[in-house]
Design a protein around this motif. Structure first.
Motif, PDB file in Angstrom:
ATOM      1  N   VAL A 294      -3.069  -0.666 -10.382  1.00 27.36           N
ATOM      2  CA  VAL A 294      -3.425  -0.861  -8.994  1.00 27.36           C
ATOM      3  C   VAL A 294      -3.177  -2.430  -8.508  1.00 27.36           C
ATOM      4  O   VAL A 294      -2.584  -2.552  -7.266  1.00 27.36           O
ATOM      5  N   ALA A 295      -3.480  -3.191  -9.524  1.00 30.76           N
ATOM      6  CA  ALA A 295      -3.119  -4.672  -9.145  1.00 30.76           C
ATOM      7  C   ALA A 295      -1.594  -4.735  -8.916  1.00 30.76           C
ATOM      8  O   ALA A 295      -1.301  -5.636  -7.861  1.00 30.76           O
ATOM      9  N   LEU A 296      -0.460  -4.027  -9.427  1.00 33.30           N
ATOM     10  CA  LEU A 296       0.740  -4.311  -9.160  1.00 33.30           C
ATOM     11  C   LEU A 296       1.082  -3.693  -8.128  1.00 33.30           C
ATOM     12  O   LEU A 296       1.790  -4.087  -7.193  1.00 33.30           O
ATOM     13  N   GLN A 297       0.639  -2.346  -7.462  1.00 27.72           N
ATOM     14  CA  GLN A 297       0.707  -1.793  -6.336  1.00 27.72           C
ATOM     15  C   GLN A 297       0.568  -2.415  -5.212  1.00 27.72           C
ATOM     16  O   GLN A 297       0.873  -2.243  -4.178  1.00 27.72           O
ATOM     17  N   ARG A 298      -0.839  -3.109  -5.367  1.00 22.27           N
ATOM     18  CA  ARG A 298      -1.486  -3.883  -4.271  1.00 22.27           C
ATOM     19  C   ARG A 298      -1.115  -5.411  -4.385  1.00 22.27           C
ATOM     20  O   ARG A 298      -2.024  -6.274  -3.908  1.00 22.27           O
ATOM     21  N   GLY A 299      -0.086  -5.963  -5.217  1.00 21.57           N
ATOM     22  CA  GLY A 299      -0.080  -7.093  -5.826  1.00 21.57           C
ATOM     23  C   GLY A 299       0.193  -8.061  -4.568  1.00 21.57           C
ATOM     24  O   GLY A 299      -0.498  -9.298  -4.523  1.00 21.57           O
ATOM     25  N   ASP A 300       0.630  -7.465  -3.233  1.00 20.23           N
ATOM     26  CA  ASP A 300       0.739  -8.663  -2.300  1.00 20.23           C
ATOM     27  C   ASP A 300      -0.632  -9.003  -1.549  1.00 20.23           C
ATOM     28  O   ASP A 300      -0.623  -9.960  -0.797  1.00 20.23           O
ATOM     29  N   GLU A 301      -1.595  -8.304  -1.955  1.00 22.91           N
ATOM     30  CA  GLU A 301      -2.807  -8.559  -1.501  1.00 22.91           C
ATOM     31  C   GLU A 301      -3.440  -9.815  -2.396  1.00 22.91           C
ATOM     32  O   GLU A 301      -4.773 -10.243  -1.809  1.00 22.91           O
ATOM     33  N   VAL A 302      -3.157  -9.965  -3.258  1.00 22.11           N
ATOM     34  CA  VAL A 302      -3.725 -10.993  -4.425  1.00 22.11           C
ATOM     35  C   VAL A 302      -2.518 -12.078  -4.673  1.00 22.11           C
ATOM     36  O   VAL A 302      -3.134 -13.448  -4.353  1.00 22.11           O
ATOM     37  N   THR A 303      -1.478 -12.061  -5.243  1.00 21.95           N
ATOM     38  CA  THR A 303      -0.748 -13.239  -5.651  1.00 21.95           C
ATOM     39  C   THR A 303      -0.143 -14.190  -4.714  1.00 21.95           C
ATOM     40  O   THR A 303      -0.462 -15.447  -4.853  1.00 21.95           O
TER      41      THR A 303
END
Length: 411
Positions: A294-303
């Motif tokens: 999930v972190a990778l799939q929604r990475g644009d919300e984090v990184t």
């Protein structure tokens, strides 16, 4: 046989240097008034949607073993993520080259186990996170160091740089493995694409393997690449090149405590790494892998937001440190650390302990990263609140002023 002899372990293990960062941290045990910048992690918790994915997996009863190389869904997500950063090859190119590991450090050790035998010649670019030099030494390798040096003059005066001629002299056909960490912990030094091409070409000639620790790839502030990430060996190497690249979820996704990473390997090594994973950890926990997917799939919300905030932290801390008397440092191009020294101070371990006791300021001693960094201090600026950084500089400034007022010109 005497009891002492029965209990004796391998000499190389007995001689391993204990963590000097933790030695400093122990000075602050039980103290809530210490501003702690010694460990290499953000003080921000993992985003809620990542934690919720792990909890959902546990609630679903996913408490069993997984594939040695990782869940197919996670490997596919990593392949897609890699394609996004390195679009010269499609995700299908990367999929058969990915091994999920129980942390970046586990991945690095697996790579060393796969390549290094006792007596092998291993070269490490230093100063560097101590595990990178210790791991091949534990396996019995002869570890040599190529030290970064501080540029004396020019527009990047004070910055760390790699002497490419020195590296080529040290890395010879007898060198089994070259280990490079860029962006670098602790200095913030980053390889250019041209330097990576030079290193790759030289190692092709000598037959030397490259182990590239690129866990800080996304924490890059120069902004001179198309994808916003630091230059990577993955942009240059062919599938059969002797190159292994290590990554981690720790830094770019705020997941240090989750202990999950991955390796990008030549396809010929995948089966061997799977066997080594079996004999080391068997597999990474399923619920952690679900969270990482999930972190990778929604990475644009984090990184991107994280990198923007870290840039703000860097741009807050570095100018303030430069204003202090006797402080020298270069603006880091990547990572999450300001690496600096105080003029006239060589015993950075003693200094770091004094700063904890006398100023309530927790920094990492440079000597933790090798003898090349004796006299330096590392400040992790990954702080949710930049006011903490300002407060930390104020404590350091006050401590320096007190030493000067007391006639202690040498700290």
């Amino acid at each position: 046989m005497k009891s002492r002899e029965r209990m004796a372990m391998r000499t190389v293990v007995e001689q391993l240097q204990a963590s000097r960062i933790r030695e400093v941290a122990n000075e602050g045990l039980g103290r809530d008034d210490v501003l702690k910048f010694w460990f290499g992690e953000s003080d921000e918790a993992t985003p809620g949607f990542i934690r919720e994915a792990a909890m959902a997996s546990l609630q679903a009863g996913e408490t069993f073993y997984a594939h040695n190389l990782g869940l197919p869904a996670l490997r596919e997500a990593i392949a897609a993520y890699t394609e996004g950063l390195h679009p010269a090859h499609p995700a299908t190119h990367w999929l058969g080259r990915i091994a999920v590991t129980s942390g970046g450090v586990n991945g690095l050790m697996l790579a060393s186990q796969a390549l290094v035998e006792a007596g092998d010649d291993v070269v490490v670019v230093t100063p560097v996170w101590p595990n990178l030099a210790a791991q091949p030494a534990i396996l019995g390798a002869h570890v040599r160091r190529v030290a970064l040096r501080v540029q004396a003059e020019g527009p990047r005066a004070g910055a760390w740089q790699l002497d490419m001629d020195a590296l080529r002299r040290v890395v010879t056909p007898t060198t089994r493995l070259l280990i490079v960490n860029a962006p670098n912990n602790p200095t913030g030094w980053t390889l250019s694409a041209a330097e990576q091409r030079d290193i790759l070409a030289h190692c092709r000639r000598t037959g030397t393997w490259i182990l590239a620790d690129e866990v800080y790839e996304r924490l890059y502030f120069a902004g001179d690449t198309a994808n916003g990430a630091a230059p990577s060996f993955l942009d240059l190497c062919e599938p059969d090149d002797r190159v292994i690249v290590a990554h981690s979820f720790s830094k770019s996704f705020l997941m240090t405590g989750w202990r999950l990473g991955w390796l990008v390997l030549p396809p010929a090594l995948i089966d061997a790494i799977a066997k080594l994973i079996e004999y080391n950890t068997s597999c990474a926990p399923v619920f952690v892998q679900r969270a990482a997917t999930v972190a990778l799939q929604r990475g644009d919300e984090v990184t991107p937001a994280l990198v923007s905030h870290l840039r703000q932290c860097r741009d807050t801390l570095v100018p303030l440190l430069r204003q202090l008397p006797g402080v020298s440092l270069a603006e880091p191009l990547g990572g999450m650390y300001a690496f600096f020294r105080l003029q006239g101070q060589d015993d950075c371990l003693a200094l770091a302990k004094r700063l904890v006791r006398e100023a309530g300021l927790g920094l990492a001693p440079g000597s933790a990263f090798g003898p090349e960094a004796a006299g330096w201090l590392r400040w992790c600026f990954a702080s949710r609140d930049t006011a903490r950084l300002v407060q930390g500089v104020e404590r350091l400034s006050g401590w320096l002023q007190a030493r000067t007022a007391g006639g202690q010109t040498r700290l």
